[in-house]
Enzyme design. Structure first.
Site, PDB file in Angstrom:
ATOM      1  N   ASP A 203       0.853  -1.191   0.000  1.00 37.45           N
ATOM      2  CA  ASP A 203       0.000   0.000   0.000  1.00 37.45           C
ATOM      3  C   ASP A 203       0.886   1.237   0.000  1.00 37.45           C
ATOM      4  O   ASP A 203       1.633   1.481   0.945  1.00 37.45           O
ATOM      5  CB  ASP A 203      -0.920   0.021   1.226  1.00 37.45           C
ATOM      6  N   GLU A 287     -10.549  -8.530   0.402  1.00 39.52           N
ATOM      7  CA  GLU A 287     -10.699  -9.983   0.313  1.00 39.52           C
ATOM      8  C   GLU A 287     -11.664 -10.516   1.365  1.00 39.52           C
ATOM      9  O   GLU A 287     -11.774  -9.967   2.468  1.00 39.52           O
ATOM     10  CB  GLU A 287      -9.334 -10.658   0.478  1.00 39.52           C
ATOM     11  N   THR A 447      -6.105 -15.187  -5.974  1.00 42.83           N
ATOM     12  CA  THR A 447      -4.775 -14.594  -6.163  1.00 42.83           C
ATOM     13  C   THR A 447      -3.685 -15.675  -6.217  1.00 42.83           C
ATOM     14  O   THR A 447      -3.975 -16.856  -6.174  1.00 42.83           O
ATOM     15  CB  THR A 447      -4.457 -13.615  -5.020  1.00 42.83           C
ATOM     16  N   GLU A 485      -5.733 -13.321 -10.297  1.00 43.95           N
ATOM     17  CA  GLU A 485      -4.866 -12.159 -10.164  1.00 43.95           C
ATOM     18  C   GLU A 485      -3.486 -12.657  -9.772  1.00 43.95           C
ATOM     19  O   GLU A 485      -3.351 -13.729  -9.186  1.00 43.95           O
ATOM     20  CB  GLU A 485      -5.354 -11.185  -9.081  1.00 43.95           C
ATOM     21  N   LEU A 488       1.933 -10.827  -6.593  1.00 42.42           N
ATOM     22  CA  LEU A 488       3.121  -9.979  -6.602  1.00 42.42           C
ATOM     23  C   LEU A 488       3.327  -9.390  -7.984  1.00 42.42           C
ATOM     24  O   LEU A 488       2.956 -10.014  -8.982  1.00 42.42           O
ATOM     25  CB  LEU A 488       4.362 -10.794  -6.218  1.00 42.42           C
TER      26      LEU A 488
END
Length: 581
Positions: A203, A287, A447, A485, A488
């Site tokens: 973030d 999530e 992910t 997705e 990383l």
């Protein structure tokens, strides 16, 4: 997972970029259609099918969600993106050649494979509700469109739109961004981001929950998720109070529903055409999970097992009621007290150890069933609202599930358990999630699709490939669409090949003609536009769109990608020269 945007390409600052294919003639143009390049006249190439060499893999950082340091870069995207923003009058001879093919309709290559979306920067809309870096964003979207990208993913932050007063929504910057996407013919996956930005790995900006929500949490700290040591987590409101009017007279679920309804009403002219998917945030990082592994202030570090988040008064109240209903009132006063700390490993604890661990006891089954069912019920409540709000709008609904692959090889799967996924060696924790999503016609978004088992630290028994396989089987059994997705930021060919393989959903040699319904690439940033990365990305998008049934040789696709970079080279060089002045 998020990628830090605090850097900028240094290599473009005044250094002309040379390509192996040579320079294009003439001046540059503002728009280059790579889709035309894809249908270019076939070169006289001798192709040989070769198995990709996987020995050159670039191993990512060992953390499952830590962003690599991007050396010698600055914060603004504008340098990388202005490479595609030049406004010249003349068109190069190369572009003319392929432009004619495009006009004739030869270049309309929709593909039958997996459409690729690209995540936008977390701070695409500023704290003042305006669009950040408009010129850079406009140029970047044109570049993505030219490369064959289907669309973009945009976080629509609750903390920005409904920041100051409950029920007062400011869509300013999002109006600009989504109209820009429409203008460039890009589809949009809009994420209803009901979580705080900041505190998750990568973030780069901090966007807290709305001010008035923060005030309510200050008045009642139990609105925040709480661990057994009393540590509060303000990333997302505790699901324990989902149906209690604790937010200025509204329940959290009502607040989420009102937000989605306001979004629908404001963007109804774009729904189904430009906005094609609504991803509903259901927890930290958007999530469906508990905030069991927070990195903020060093609380958790990979590959720790995390900690249960059920100690606010609302969660404890629910646990107490469940224990009494089970005839075990003594189980209702607390969660497991022998489950260790955030950074322990399973065998460090009594509860998670493989032999005689509490997770595999009668008490463990009771607690873990309650804990995971609370998460499922939370997802169900919000999905019911989302489905009713967007019904008939022509958009798909999706939910993101975290790829918690560390200690996957142990019996207890401790990190998954603390996050709310009741998945052990003896129990499938992802089938109930898939079945819940199937009931509401939602997409299962997962992910860590780019990861391979051997790239991860083996002592932590990481197994992302086995985890993706399990999820693929669960979604197949539940007949729910699966999207992916990358966890990383990865730009290397080995990661791309892993995504291609995983997205084909060839599980045990039987895919039943399934493929992922979409893939979202993390993330649009300066590094993506570096020449080598851009070339590999363009090739990756092409391969994804062609699908697993394509019978084209790798050399042909690589040549086409290289030719696309050749066509766009004047734009990059002109921008680089402009930066010198």
């Amino acid at each position: 997972m998020a990628l830090s945007m605090t850097h900028q390409i240094g290599s473009l600052a005044g250094t002309p970029i040379t390509m192996e294919t040579g320079a294009a003639s003439g001046d540059s143009t503002a728009t280059v259609n790579a889709s035309a390049v894809w249908k270019s006249p076939t070169a006289n190439l001798r192709c040989q099918i070769q198995k990709p060499d996987m020995t050159d893999a670039i191993s990512p950082p060992i953390s499952p969600c830590r962003s690599p340091v991007l050396n010698n870069m600055r914060a603004d995207l504008s340098v990388a993106c202005r490479a595609f923003a030049t406004e010249a009058a003349m068109i190069t001879e190369t572009e003319k050649e392929y432009g004619e093919l495009y006009k004739q309709g030869v270049a309309q290559d929709k593909g039958s494979g997996v459409p690729v979306f690209v995540m936008m920067p977390l701070d695409s809309v500023s704290m003042s509700n305006t669009m950040n870096r408009k010129k850079a964003m406009d140029a970047s979207l044109r570049a993505l469109k030219s490369a064959g990208v289907e669309g973009i993913m945009v976080d629509v932050w609750w903390g920005l739109v409904e920041r100051d007063q409950p029920g007062h929504y400011n869509w300013g910057g999002y109006n600009e961004l989504l109209e820009m996407a429409k203008r460039h013919g890009l589809k949009v996956q809009a994420v209803m981001s009901f979580h705080q930005c900041g505190g998750n790995v990568g973030d780069s900006v901090t966007i807290p929950l709305p001010k008035w929500v923060g005030e309510e949490i200050d008045n009642d700290p139990d609105l925040a998720y709480t661990d057994q040591w009393g540590r509060r987590n303000n990333e997302y409101i505790s699901l324990g109070c989902d149906t209690i009017p604790v937010l200025k007279g509204r329940t959290p679920v009502q607040c989420y529903a009102d937000f989605m309804r306001a979004f629908r009403d404001n963007f109804k002219h774009l729904l189904g055409d430009t906005i094609v998917e609504i991803q509903v945030g259901m927890g930290p990082a958007g999530e469906l999970r508990y905030p069991s592994y927070p990195e903020l202030n060093g609380t958790w570090k990979f590959p720790g097992i995390g900690a249960f988040q059920c100690y606010d008064k609302y969660m404890i109240g629910s646990l107490k009621a469940a224990a009494e209903a089970a005839g075990k009132p003594e189980w209702g006063s607390t969660g497991p007290t022998d489950a260790g700390h955030y950074n322990n490993w399973p065998e460090d604890t009594t509860f998670f150890r493989k032999e005689g661990g509490g997770w595999n006891s009668t008490y463990g089954e009771f607690f873990l069933s309650w804990y995971s069912q609370m998460l499922l019920a939370h997802g169900e409540r919000i999905l019911m609202s989302a489905k009713s709000i967007f019904e008939g709008a022509g958009v798909k609904i999706s939910v993101k599930v975290a790829g918690i692959h560390w200690h996957y090889g142990t019996r207890s799967h401790a990190p998954e358990l603390t996050a709310g996924y009741y998945n052990t060696r003896f129990r499938d924790g992802y089938l109930p999630i898939a079945q819940m999503l199937a009931r509401h016609g939602a997409i299962f978004n997962f992910t860590c699709i780019e990861m391979r088992d051997h790239e991860q630290p083996q002592d932590a028994l990481c197994a992302p490939e086995k985890l993706v396989r399990q999820v693929a089987l669960a979604t197949q059994a539940a007949q729910v669409p699966l999207a992916g997705e990358n966890a990383l930021p990865r730009y290397d060919e080995c990661a791309h090949e892993q995504i291609l393989q995983a997205s084909s959903l060839n599980v045990d040699g039987n895919s039943e003609d399934r493929e992922m319904c979409a893939f979202t690439y993390l993330r649009m940033n300066p590094t993506l536009f570096q020449p080598d990365n851009w070339r590999q990305f363009v090739s990756f998008v092409k391969k994804m769109k062609e699908g697993k049934g394509a019978q084209r040789c790798r050399e042909q696709v690589e040549w086409e990608a290289q030719h696309f970079v050749h066509v766009t080279q004047p734009l990059v060089q002109e921008a680089a020269v402009a930066l010198m002045h």
